[in-house]
Design an enzyme around this catalytic site. Structure first.
Site, PDB file in Angstrom:
ATOM      1  N   SER A  11       0.836  -1.202   0.000  1.00 19.74           N
ATOM      2  CA  SER A  11       0.000   0.000   0.000  1.00 19.74           C
ATOM      3  C   SER A  11       0.871   1.253   0.000  1.00 19.74           C
ATOM      4  O   SER A  11       2.053   1.209   0.359  1.00 19.74           O
ATOM      5  CB  SER A  11      -0.921   0.016   1.223  1.00 19.74           C
ATOM      6  OG  SER A  11      -0.183   0.273   2.406  1.00 19.74           O
ATOM      7  N   LYS A  81       0.694  -1.400  15.259  1.00 20.41           N
ATOM      8  CA  LYS A  81      -0.636  -1.777  15.753  1.00 20.41           C
ATOM      9  C   LYS A  81      -1.163  -3.025  15.048  1.00 20.41           C
ATOM     10  O   LYS A  81      -2.107  -3.659  15.527  1.00 20.41           O
ATOM     11  CB  LYS A  81      -1.619  -0.628  15.622  1.00 20.41           C
ATOM     12  CG  LYS A  81      -2.081  -0.307  14.218  1.00 20.41           C
ATOM     13  CD  LYS A  81      -3.167   0.762  14.242  1.00 20.41           C
ATOM     14  CE  LYS A  81      -3.692   1.081  12.851  1.00 20.41           C
ATOM     15  NZ  LYS A  81      -4.767   2.085  12.868  1.00 20.41           N
ATOM     16  N   ASP A  82      -0.561  -3.412  13.895  1.00 17.84           N
ATOM     17  CA  ASP A  82      -0.971  -4.618  13.181  1.00 17.84           C
ATOM     18  C   ASP A  82      -0.236  -5.869  13.657  1.00 17.84           C
ATOM     19  O   ASP A  82      -0.578  -6.976  13.229  1.00 17.84           O
ATOM     20  CB  ASP A  82      -0.714  -4.463  11.672  1.00 17.84           C
ATOM     21  CG  ASP A  82      -1.581  -3.412  11.018  1.00 17.84           C
ATOM     22  OD1 ASP A  82      -2.676  -3.148  11.550  1.00 17.84           O
ATOM     23  OD2 ASP A  82      -1.166  -2.859   9.984  1.00 17.84           O
ATOM     24  N   THR A 125     -15.750   3.400   9.009  1.00 19.75           N
ATOM     25  CA  THR A 125     -14.565   2.834   9.653  1.00 19.75           C
ATOM     26  C   THR A 125     -14.681   1.322   9.625  1.00 19.75           C
ATOM     27  O   THR A 125     -15.789   0.775   9.637  1.00 19.75           O
ATOM     28  CB  THR A 125     -14.415   3.302  11.106  1.00 19.75           C
ATOM     29  OG1 THR A 125     -13.274   2.644  11.694  1.00 19.75           O
ATOM     30  CG2 THR A 125     -15.647   2.976  11.939  1.00 19.75           C
ATOM     31  N   SER A 127     -12.854  -0.395  11.969  1.00 21.55           N
ATOM     32  CA  SER A 127     -12.333  -0.719  13.296  1.00 21.55           C
ATOM     33  C   SER A 127     -13.454  -0.937  14.304  1.00 21.55           C
ATOM     34  O   SER A 127     -14.304  -0.057  14.504  1.00 21.55           O
ATOM     35  CB  SER A 127     -11.419   0.428  13.769  1.00 21.55           C
ATOM     36  OG  SER A 127     -11.230   0.384  15.165  1.00 21.55           O
ATOM     37  N   ARG A 129     -13.023  -0.976  17.470  1.00 22.23           N
ATOM     38  CA  ARG A 129     -12.771  -0.005  18.540  1.00 22.23           C
ATOM     39  C   ARG A 129     -13.426   1.329  18.218  1.00 22.23           C
ATOM     40  O   ARG A 129     -14.143   1.912  19.052  1.00 22.23           O
ATOM     41  CB  ARG A 129     -11.248   0.181  18.720  1.00 22.23           C
ATOM     42  CG  ARG A 129     -10.869   1.304  19.699  1.00 22.23           C
ATOM     43  CD  ARG A 129      -9.358   1.525  19.690  1.00 22.23           C
ATOM     44  NE  ARG A 129      -8.879   1.915  18.378  1.00 22.23           N
ATOM     45  CZ  ARG A 129      -8.835   3.155  17.922  1.00 22.23           C
ATOM     46  NH1 ARG A 129      -9.265   4.155  18.681  1.00 22.23           N
ATOM     47  NH2 ARG A 129      -8.364   3.424  16.718  1.00 22.23           N
ATOM     48  N   ARG A 130     -13.200   1.827  17.029  1.00 21.94           N
ATOM     49  CA  ARG A 130     -13.785   3.115  16.650  1.00 21.94           C
ATOM     50  C   ARG A 130     -15.301   3.051  16.625  1.00 21.94           C
ATOM     51  O   ARG A 130     -15.983   3.988  17.060  1.00 21.94           O
ATOM     52  CB  ARG A 130     -13.224   3.556  15.296  1.00 21.94           C
ATOM     53  CG  ARG A 130     -11.749   3.963  15.361  1.00 21.94           C
ATOM     54  CD  ARG A 130     -11.162   4.192  13.985  1.00 21.94           C
ATOM     55  NE  ARG A 130      -9.761   4.617  14.069  1.00 21.94           N
ATOM     56  CZ  ARG A 130      -8.849   4.348  13.135  1.00 21.94           C
ATOM     57  NH1 ARG A 130      -9.182   3.666  12.061  1.00 21.94           N
ATOM     58  NH2 ARG A 130      -7.608   4.748  13.290  1.00 21.94           N
ATOM     59  N   LYS A 131     -15.854   1.943  16.121  1.00 20.15           N
ATOM     60  CA  LYS A 131     -17.310   1.798  16.105  1.00 20.15           C
ATOM     61  C   LYS A 131     -17.878   1.822  17.523  1.00 20.15           C
ATOM     62  O   LYS A 131     -18.876   2.504  17.802  1.00 20.15           O
ATOM     63  CB  LYS A 131     -17.693   0.482  15.427  1.00 20.15           C
ATOM     64  CG  LYS A 131     -17.461   0.445  13.931  1.00 20.15           C
ATOM     65  CD  LYS A 131     -17.817  -0.931  13.390  1.00 20.15           C
ATOM     66  CE  LYS A 131     -17.513  -1.036  11.911  1.00 20.15           C
ATOM     67  NZ  LYS A 131     -17.788  -2.391  11.388  1.00 20.15           N
ATOM     68  N   ARG A 147     -13.514  -0.215   4.013  1.00 19.67           N
ATOM     69  CA  ARG A 147     -12.173  -0.791   3.974  1.00 19.67           C
ATOM     70  C   ARG A 147     -11.413  -0.262   2.770  1.00 19.67           C
ATOM     71  O   ARG A 147     -11.957   0.407   1.906  1.00 19.67           O
ATOM     72  CB  ARG A 147     -12.254  -2.323   3.917  1.00 19.67           C
ATOM     73  CG  ARG A 147     -12.560  -2.972   5.267  1.00 19.67           C
ATOM     74  CD  ARG A 147     -12.074  -4.399   5.317  1.00 19.67           C
ATOM     75  NE  ARG A 147     -10.660  -4.476   5.026  1.00 19.67           N
ATOM     76  CZ  ARG A 147     -10.058  -5.572   4.563  1.00 19.67           C
ATOM     77  NH1 ARG A 147     -10.751  -6.670   4.331  1.00 19.67           N
ATOM     78  NH2 ARG A 147      -8.764  -5.574   4.332  1.00 19.67           N
ATOM     79  N   ASN A 149      -7.233   1.124   1.323  1.00 15.80           N
ATOM     80  CA  ASN A 149      -6.155   1.992   1.764  1.00 15.80           C
ATOM     81  C   ASN A 149      -6.676   3.422   1.959  1.00 15.80           C
ATOM     82  O   ASN A 149      -7.843   3.721   1.691  1.00 15.80           O
ATOM     83  CB  ASN A 149      -4.976   1.945   0.785  1.00 15.80           C
ATOM     84  CG  ASN A 149      -5.376   2.347  -0.630  1.00 15.80           C
ATOM     85  OD1 ASN A 149      -6.211   3.213  -0.828  1.00 15.80           O
ATOM     86  ND2 ASN A 149      -4.772   1.706  -1.620  1.00 15.80           N
ATOM     87  N   VAL A 150      -5.820   4.288   2.455  1.00 13.19           N
ATOM     88  CA  VAL A 150      -6.259   5.649   2.801  1.00 13.19           C
ATOM     89  C   VAL A 150      -6.838   6.392   1.590  1.00 13.19           C
ATOM     90  O   VAL A 150      -7.943   6.961   1.680  1.00 13.19           O
ATOM     91  CB  VAL A 150      -5.101   6.440   3.450  1.00 13.19           C
ATOM     92  CG1 VAL A 150      -5.495   7.907   3.620  1.00 13.19           C
ATOM     93  CG2 VAL A 150      -4.730   5.834   4.799  1.00 13.19           C
ATOM     94  N   THR A 152      -8.246   5.212  -1.043  1.00 14.40           N
ATOM     95  CA  THR A 152      -9.511   4.573  -1.407  1.00 14.40           C
ATOM     96  C   THR A 152     -10.630   5.036  -0.483  1.00 14.40           C
ATOM     97  O   THR A 152     -11.746   5.360  -0.930  1.00 14.40           O
ATOM     98  CB  THR A 152      -9.378   3.046  -1.347  1.00 14.40           C
ATOM     99  OG1 THR A 152      -8.439   2.613  -2.324  1.00 14.40           O
ATOM    100  CG2 THR A 152     -10.722   2.367  -1.606  1.00 14.40           C
ATOM    101  N   ARG A 153     -10.356   5.094   0.806  1.00 13.81           N
ATOM    102  CA  ARG A 153     -11.380   5.522   1.763  1.00 13.81           C
ATOM    103  C   ARG A 153     -11.756   6.988   1.544  1.00 13.81           C
ATOM    104  O   ARG A 153     -12.926   7.361   1.639  1.00 13.81           O
ATOM    105  CB  ARG A 153     -10.883   5.293   3.189  1.00 13.81           C
ATOM    106  CG  ARG A 153     -10.642   3.836   3.512  1.00 13.81           C
ATOM    107  CD  ARG A 153     -10.328   3.637   4.978  1.00 13.81           C
ATOM    108  NE  ARG A 153      -9.731   2.343   5.210  1.00 13.81           N
ATOM    109  CZ  ARG A 153      -9.660   1.739   6.391  1.00 13.81           C
ATOM    110  NH1 ARG A 153     -10.164   2.340   7.461  1.00 13.81           N
ATOM    111  NH2 ARG A 153      -9.099   0.565   6.532  1.00 13.81           N
ATOM    112  N   CYS A 240      -5.970  -7.366  17.320  1.00  9.65           N
ATOM    113  CA  CYS A 240      -6.050  -6.014  16.774  1.00  9.65           C
ATOM    114  C   CYS A 240      -7.493  -5.644  16.430  1.00  9.65           C
ATOM    115  O   CYS A 240      -7.805  -4.492  16.207  1.00  9.65           O
ATOM    116  CB  CYS A 240      -5.146  -5.868  15.555  1.00  9.65           C
ATOM    117  SG  CYS A 240      -5.558  -6.973  14.180  1.00  9.65           S
TER     118      CYS A 240
END
Length: 307
Positions: A11, A81-82, A125, A127, A129-131, A147, A149-150, A152-153, A240
């Site tokens: 990516s 974090k991954d 998102t 994630s 956690r974020r949800k 989902r 890459n940055v 794409t989002r 994760c």
């Protein structure tokens, strides 16, 4: 000239991180040439569903770690974090680089902050956690799985398929997209994922030569902070993809760790903070984890695990 083969995801952000390590190594070793080897991971291939719905783990690291173990690459660069808290046998984190902004970012089409988004606004998102934190703090908003890459989002946002996104500040900043950030969320409340914003160099445990080469890249304060966060995660047996955040800050000889766990619907949650000496991050992470376990954190996370 020593040639080191560096494995990375393909990516744009992962390649930025790989080139960063390449530049750092070139600046401290004139006799080293780093060749970047892109490797497709399971997480890169399986873009059709949210990661939380897929079985298995190490979606963004397994293939790279396999290449490292078999010797087809000499080192690997990961978003920390991954990386699983339990390393595959034979591999270690040889260096943790200085951390970028660890906070979560809101990117909204109309420039609104979270509190200003209207009832029913869609926030994208992938994630858990974020949800969970979003549902707990802003129950009138709607989460949408996004989902990719940055770039794409951001394209999904710009097309109007969602009203806002939650992303990591570090990734946006590294890709020179920081101007897209509407607000950087308070890490005391919207607690980041353990090790968010940190980059690690993984090597074979018995490769003393590579270990000595990458030693100058190590950033002690970042290592201590992420060790506390990852210990907290490990004690709670969280991967994760769990609704859990942990964030440590080092100031001289002291460290403060804040953590939060929430149920997926946002209806239940626990949060705590603890300070201690920065030279024993594992103890700080374990102590805070056990405190939150006593307050119900383990029960919340157990609801996510298959019976």
């Amino acid at each position: 000239m020593t040639v080191l083969r560096l494995g990375t995801r393909g990516s744009r952000l992962a390649l930025w991180q790989a080139h960063w390590v390449q530049r750092l190594l070139a600046s401290v070793h004139r006799d080293v040439r780093v060749e970047i080897v892109p490797i497709e991971t399971d997480g890169d291939r399986r873009t059709e569903a949210a990661l939380s719905t897929l079985s298995g783990s190490a979606f963004f690291t397994k293939e790279i770690e396999g290449a490292l173990l078999e010797g087809s690459i000499d080192l690997a660069v990961h978003s920390l974090k991954d990386v699983a808290t339990e390393a595959p046998e034979g591999l270690i984190l040889g260096a943790v680089l200085e951390r970028a902004d660890p906070r979560d970012a809101l990117v909204a089409r109309d420039g609104h902050g979270l509190a200003d988004l209207g009832e029913g606004a869609r926030v994208g998102t992938s994630s858990l956690r974020r949800k969970a934190f979003l549902r707990a703090d802003h129950p009138g908003l709607v989460t949408r799985d996004v989902r990719g890459n940055v770039p794409t989002r951001l394209g999904i946002l710009d097309r109007g398929d969602t009203d806002a996104l939650l992303l990591a500040c570090a990734g946006l900043d590294r890709l020179e997209l920081g101007a897209r950030i509407t607000s950087r969320l308070d890490p005391e409340r919207f607690v980041p994922a353990p090790a968010q914003g940190a980059v690690a160099v993984q090597i074979r445990a018995d490769d003393a030569a590579v270990r000595s080469r990458i030693a100058p890249l190590e950033h002690g304060p970042t290592r201590r902070a992420v060790d506390a966060e990852r210990t907290f995660l490990n004690v709670l047996e969280g991967g994760c993809q769990v609704p859990l955040g942990a964030f440590a800050q080092v100031e001289g000889d002291s460290m403060r760790l804040v953590a939060r766990v929430a149920s997926l619907d946002g209806g239940r949650g626990v949060r705590g903070a603890l300070s201690g000496p920065s030279d024993d991050p594992d103890a700080l992470g374990r102590t805070l984890a056990r405190r939150l376990i006593d307050e119900g954190a383990a029960d919340i996370l157990a609801e996510l695990r298959p019976s």
